[in-house]
Enzyme design. Structure first.
Site, mmCIF file in Angstrom:
data_model
loop_
_atom_site.group_PDB
_atom_site.id
_atom_site.type_symbol
_atom_site.label_atom_id
_atom_site.label_comp_id
_atom_site.label_asym_id
_atom_site.label_seq_id
_atom_site.Cartn_x
_atom_site.Cartn_y
_atom_site.Cartn_z
ATOM 1 N N GLU A 89 0.857 -1.188 0.000
ATOM 2 C CA GLU A 89 0.000 0.000 0.000
ATOM 3 C C GLU A 89 0.891 1.236 0.000
ATOM 4 O OE1 GLU A 89 -3.365 0.242 2.617
ATOM 5 O OE2 GLU A 89 -3.656 2.365 2.163
ATOM 6 N N ASP B 156 9.335 7.652 1.292
ATOM 7 C CA ASP B 156 8.802 7.776 -0.058
ATOM 8 C C ASP B 156 8.649 6.390 -0.705
ATOM 9 O OD1 ASP B 156 8.481 8.352 -2.843
ATOM 10 O OD2 ASP B 156 9.475 10.276 -2.547
ATOM 11 N N ASP C 109 -2.583 12.137 -2.683
ATOM 12 C CA ASP C 109 -2.702 13.601 -2.663
ATOM 13 C C ASP C 109 -3.123 14.081 -4.047
ATOM 14 O OD1 ASP C 109 -1.915 13.715 -0.010
ATOM 15 O OD2 ASP C 109 0.205 13.850 -0.525
HETATM 16 C C1 LIG Z 1 -4.601 12.162 0.857
HETATM 17 S S1 LIG Z 1 -3.640 11.107 1.820
HETATM 18 C C2 LIG Z 1 -4.560 9.571 1.799
HETATM 19 C C3 LIG Z 1 -4.090 8.605 2.840
HETATM 20 C C4 LIG Z 1 -4.800 7.258 2.839
HETATM 21 N N1 LIG Z 1 -4.494 6.488 1.656
HETATM 22 C C5 LIG Z 1 -6.297 7.435 2.994
HETATM 23 O O1 LIG Z 1 -7.015 7.221 1.982
HETATM 24 O O2 LIG Z 1 -6.747 7.793 4.097
HETATM 25 C C6 LIG Z 1 -2.265 10.719 0.744
HETATM 26 C C7 LIG Z 1 -1.114 10.085 1.482
HETATM 27 O O3 LIG Z 1 -0.079 9.763 0.560
HETATM 28 C C8 LIG Z 1 1.157 10.020 1.202
HETATM 29 N N2 LIG Z 1 2.176 10.176 0.152
HETATM 30 C C9 LIG Z 1 2.364 11.240 -0.661
HETATM 31 N N3 LIG Z 1 3.400 11.017 -1.484
HETATM 32 C C10 LIG Z 1 3.877 9.778 -1.186
HETATM 33 C C11 LIG Z 1 4.950 8.982 -1.669
HETATM 34 N N4 LIG Z 1 5.745 9.417 -2.658
HETATM 35 N N5 LIG Z 1 5.161 7.784 -1.120
HETATM 36 C C12 LIG Z 1 4.347 7.320 -0.127
HETATM 37 N N6 LIG Z 1 3.330 8.029 0.363
HETATM 38 C C13 LIG Z 1 3.088 9.238 -0.148
HETATM 39 C C14 LIG Z 1 0.911 11.273 2.013
HETATM 40 O O4 LIG Z 1 1.829 11.439 3.077
HETATM 41 C C15 LIG Z 1 -0.501 11.011 2.525
HETATM 42 O O5 LIG Z 1 -0.511 10.355 3.777
#
Ligand SMILES: C[S@@+](CC[C@H](N)C(=O)[O-])C[C@H]1O[C@@H](n2cnc3c(N)ncnc32)[C@H](O)[C@@H]1O
Length: 229
Positions: free
Chosen positions: A58, A110, A132
């Site tokens: 995930e 990341d 995001d």
């Molecule tokens: C809008 S949130 C959604 C979180 C979760 N999937 C949910 O639906 O509740 C997007 C998440 O993606 C993470 N994220 C952004 N860029 C990322 C990356 N390159 N690798 C891993 N996670 C990332 C952010 O830190 C954030 O927690």
């Protein structure tokens, strides 16, 4: 850690991290080191997989509710998670502890670095749920779904492996469909509107999804990796 050739990670809509509660802080000290993936050296995938029947990933698990729910449903699968936001990692640790999950490994960083460390054809499932959205045109280049990431997803998925992408932003849905359907290795599995309009039976609602911040009802796009390389 070896620097990967991708741009810097930008934080979306998070000016300030919340203080981490004391139980979560203690899990960051005690539990995280025992389940953290070590990307400072090549991943020994055979050892990592051990006797798991499948390996799932995930990307951007947020608070970890979905990741923990999936791991609890499928104890035979090893569930990897990548999330750079420390509050999210701390929250996920709470879920992992509460459900006594032993089949989860985390990268507190990341996802692109984790993808780069994984062997070809190693994953059975990948989840990218409500990434995001970066809705402004000038920020689209910050979206996770970019050509290099699509190529990496196609590389690490096994033949017949599945990728689930969900969003509640119309433009991000279109953006992703355009990029993923352009990849010859990935096939969108939807046959009818309900296949993308309704949450899949094995979906566990996420915290972000519940906030309904997007401009459309959620869509769930499921892709299958073709057998051919
Ligand atoms: C809008 S949130 C959604 C979180 C979760 N999937 C949910 O639906 O509740 C997007 C998440 O993606 C993470 N994220 C952004 N860029 C990322 C990356 N390159 N690798 C891993 N996670 C990332 C952010 O830190 C954030 O927690």
């Amino acid at each position: 850690m070896v620097q990967q050739p991708h741009g810097p990670l930008r934080s979306f809509g998070r000016i300030k991290a919340r203080p981490i509660k004391s139980r979560q802080a203690s899990l960051l000290q005690s539990l995280l080191p025992t389940i953290a993936l070590d990307l400072s050296r090549p991943v020994d995938f055979v050892t990592l997989k051990s006797d798991a029947t499948e390996v799932w990933l995930e990307i951007g698990f947020g608070g970890g509710e979905h990741l923990a729910a999936q791991a609890a449903t499928r104890p035979d699968a090893l569930v990897l998670g990548a999330e750079p936001f420390l509050n999210g990692v701390a929250s996920a640790l709470r879920h992992i502890e509460a459900a006594s999950l032993t089949n989860v490994r985390l990268h507190a960083g990341d996802a692109r670095d984790l993808l780069a460390a994984l062997p070809d054809a190693s994953l059975d499932r990948v989840f990218i749920l409500f990434p995001d959205p970066w809705p402004k045109l000038r920020h689209h280049k910050r979206r996770l779904i970019q050509q290099d990431v699509v190529a990496e997803l196609a590389r690490v998925l096994k033949a017949r492996g599945r990728l689930r992408f969900a969003t509640d932003w119309a433009n991000y849905a279109d953006w992703t469909l355009e990029r993923l359907t352009r990849a010859p290795e990935l096939v969108w599995t939807a046959q009818k509107a309900d296949d993308w309009r309704l949450a899949p039976a094995d979906h566990a609602p996420t915290r972000y999804e519940a906030k309904k911040l997007g401009d459309i009802a959620p869509v769930y796009l499921e892709f299958e990796r073709t057998a051919a390389a």
